[in-house]
Scaffold this active site. Structure first.
Site, PDB file in Angstrom:
ATOM      1  N   PHE A 136       0.854  -1.184   0.000  1.00 46.65           N
ATOM      2  CA  PHE A 136       0.000   0.000   0.000  1.00 46.65           C
ATOM      3  C   PHE A 136       0.890   1.233   0.000  1.00 46.65           C
ATOM      4  O   PHE A 136       1.689   1.415   0.921  1.00 46.65           O
ATOM      5  CB  PHE A 136      -0.870  -0.044   1.257  1.00 46.65           C
ATOM      6  N   GLY A 137       0.768   2.052  -1.018  1.00 48.34           N
ATOM      7  CA  GLY A 137       1.638   3.206  -1.140  1.00 48.34           C
ATOM      8  C   GLY A 137       0.940   4.519  -0.853  1.00 48.34           C
ATOM      9  O   GLY A 137       0.250   5.063  -1.724  1.00 48.34           O
ATOM     10  N   LEU A 138       1.104   5.037   0.358  1.00 53.22           N
ATOM     11  CA  LEU A 138       0.543   6.334   0.727  1.00 53.22           C
ATOM     12  C   LEU A 138       1.635   7.260   1.266  1.00 53.22           C
ATOM     13  O   LEU A 138       1.827   8.361   0.761  1.00 53.22           O
ATOM     14  CB  LEU A 138      -0.573   6.170   1.762  1.00 53.22           C
ATOM     15  N   GLY A 245     -10.090   5.529   4.469  1.00 56.83           N
ATOM     16  CA  GLY A 245     -11.023   4.442   4.747  1.00 56.83           C
ATOM     17  C   GLY A 245     -10.303   3.116   4.893  1.00 56.83           C
ATOM     18  O   GLY A 245     -10.687   2.270   5.712  1.00 56.83           O
ATOM     19  N   CYS A 246      -9.228   2.925   4.105  1.00 56.05           N
ATOM     20  CA  CYS A 246      -8.412   1.720   4.239  1.00 56.05           C
ATOM     21  C   CYS A 246      -7.694   1.726   5.587  1.00 56.05           C
ATOM     22  O   CYS A 246      -7.590   0.686   6.258  1.00 56.05           O
ATOM     23  CB  CYS A 246      -7.387   1.646   3.119  1.00 56.05           C
ATOM     24  N   GLU A 371       0.424   4.011  10.694  1.00 53.86           N
ATOM     25  CA  GLU A 371      -1.045   4.107  10.636  1.00 53.86           C
ATOM     26  C   GLU A 371      -1.560   5.272  11.489  1.00 53.86           C
ATOM     27  O   GLU A 371      -2.639   5.200  12.086  1.00 53.86           O
ATOM     28  CB  GLU A 371      -1.713   2.803  11.100  1.00 53.86           C
ATOM     29  N   GLY A 372      -0.781   6.340  11.564  1.00 56.80           N
ATOM     30  CA  GLY A 372      -1.136   7.494  12.382  1.00 56.80           C
ATOM     31  C   GLY A 372      -0.373   7.469  13.682  1.00 56.80           C
ATOM     32  O   GLY A 372      -0.453   6.510  14.447  1.00 56.80           O
TER      33      GLY A 372
END
Length: 392
Positions: A136-138, A245-246, A371-372
């Protein structure tokens, strides 16, 4: 190989709240961890190597997309079952749970929720079986807590999109077959694209010299004029809310997963305290050691109840992003504090690879950030209760 004698704490009889199916799923995952993961994980962490032979086992126990419908290759389980699977895997190692979390919540979920029917049929069954592994690339080198500021962009070239940019701190990247990548179009709108291994200009260099998540494969995603077929754009949702949302699904899994790490540290400390003799008696008989152990089991119990209720809300479609954020922050913080206290119970032995505590502690230093971050999640709760955003 070291034998895994783990016994799960359940001070408030939470097992009584679980369905027969949930218990079966939890116990099957626990048995797999004891048999296949625990005996090898210390060696792989010391080598800083991901044990790729575990991928087939993760698929077999349903750890890849457990809540994805059976029609698309998933197990069709509920959200509490998903949480319990993550709990048991992270009891073994946070890095291995990360692999399952990414595959389920950050790769399969966006394809299921935002993908076309053709994309679902093409990718989901192979991801569920482990034939394909995704990432997952964010996050980018210059954009972590502010993902909306991303620099990765794509342009419409008529018969394809042209993708340029870079992503950093990507779990599974070095061996992933596909990447769900978030990038801005020419109007600045964020979209998800499925980038496949072998596309010209797409590379995934590995990140080395980590003190944390050493048994997890971490890397970068580099896009240099990558031609992405138009059929690989996720059509169902765009904007920053799509990747967030993911992250809701992933953070939910983490809220459960870290309970497993905390349980393992507590179990190790409790057992050691009962066996370690000082001044002619076990250290478990001393008040300060009992204080540590009592606080550990209390915090684990509170985290279990928080995660269970959140799971109920997820099953009902009622859980808010802010509620998920609270559980992620609280439970990771809880697990890290327990790891630190458990290490003290073991004294100098707590830093050795003979026990799992130091590995869990180092792993959780990453989990409290990804994740934050802990601080961002505090501000998410603050914004939710005051109506005022403090981080913009």
């Amino acid at each position: 190989m070291k034998k895994d004698n783990f016994e799960s704490p359940d001070y408030y009889n939470i097992d009584d709240l679980l369905t027969e199916e949930q218990l079966l799923v939890r116990d099957a995952t626990r048995q797999w961890v004891k048999r296949d993961l625990s005996p090898i994980i210390e060696d792989y962490a010391q080598k800083a190597e991901f044990p790729r032979q575990l991928l087939n086992g993760l698929a077999e126990i349903g750890a890849f997309g457990p809540y994805i419908p059976e029609d698309y290759g998933g197990a069709g389980l509920d959200q509490i079952s998903y949480g319990l699977i993550m709990q048991e895997i992270e009891r073994g190692d946070s890095g291995i749970r990360s692999t399952a979390s990414v595959q389920s919540s950050l790769v399969m979920y966006p394809i299921f929720a935002y993908g076309s029917e053709e994309q679902k049929r093409k990718f989901l069954p192979k991801l569920a079986s482990g034939e394909l592994i995704g990432c997952f690339g964010l996050t980018e080198p210059d954009h972590g807590s502010n993902p909306g500021g991303m620099d990765t962009k794509f342009s419409d070239e008529g018969d394809h999109y042209l993708l340029n940019g870079a992503k950093l701190w990507i779990s599974n990247a070095p061996f992933a077959d596909i990447a769900v990548v978030w990038a801005k179009n020419e109007e600045g709108r964020i979209h998800g694209l499925i980038v496949e291994r072998g596309m010209e200009g797409f590379s995934t260099p590995e990140t080395h010299n980590k003190w944390s998540l050493r048994a997890s494969a971490t890397g970068e995603l580099i896009f240099a004029d990558v031609k992405v077929p138009k059929g690989n754009l996720l059509p169902g949702k765009s904007g920053l809310g799509a990747p967030l949302g993911c992250l809701d699904s992933a953070r939910y899994g983490i809220a459960w997963g870290v309970i497993g790490a905390a349980m393992d540290c507590y179990h190790t400390a409790l057992k050691y305290a009962g066996e370690r003799m000082q001044f002619g008696k076990p250290i478990a008989s001393f008040q300060l050691q009992q204080k540590k152990l009592a606080e550990m089991v209390t915090e684990i119990t509170k985290a279990q109840l928080l995660a269970f209720r959140l799971g109920q809300l997820r099953n009902e479609g009622k859980a808010t992003s802010a509620q998920i954020s609270m559980a992620k922050r609280n439970n990771v913080d809880m697990a890290l504090k327990i790891a630190r206290e458990a290490r003290q119970v073991l004294g100098a032995m707590g830093i050795t690879g003979e026990y799992s505590i130091m590995r869990h502690m180092m792993n959780l230093e990453s989990v409290i950030t990804y994740e934050g971050t802990h601080d961002i999640h505090l501000l998410i709760t603050g914004a939710d209760i005051t109506g005022i955003q403090a981080f913009k």
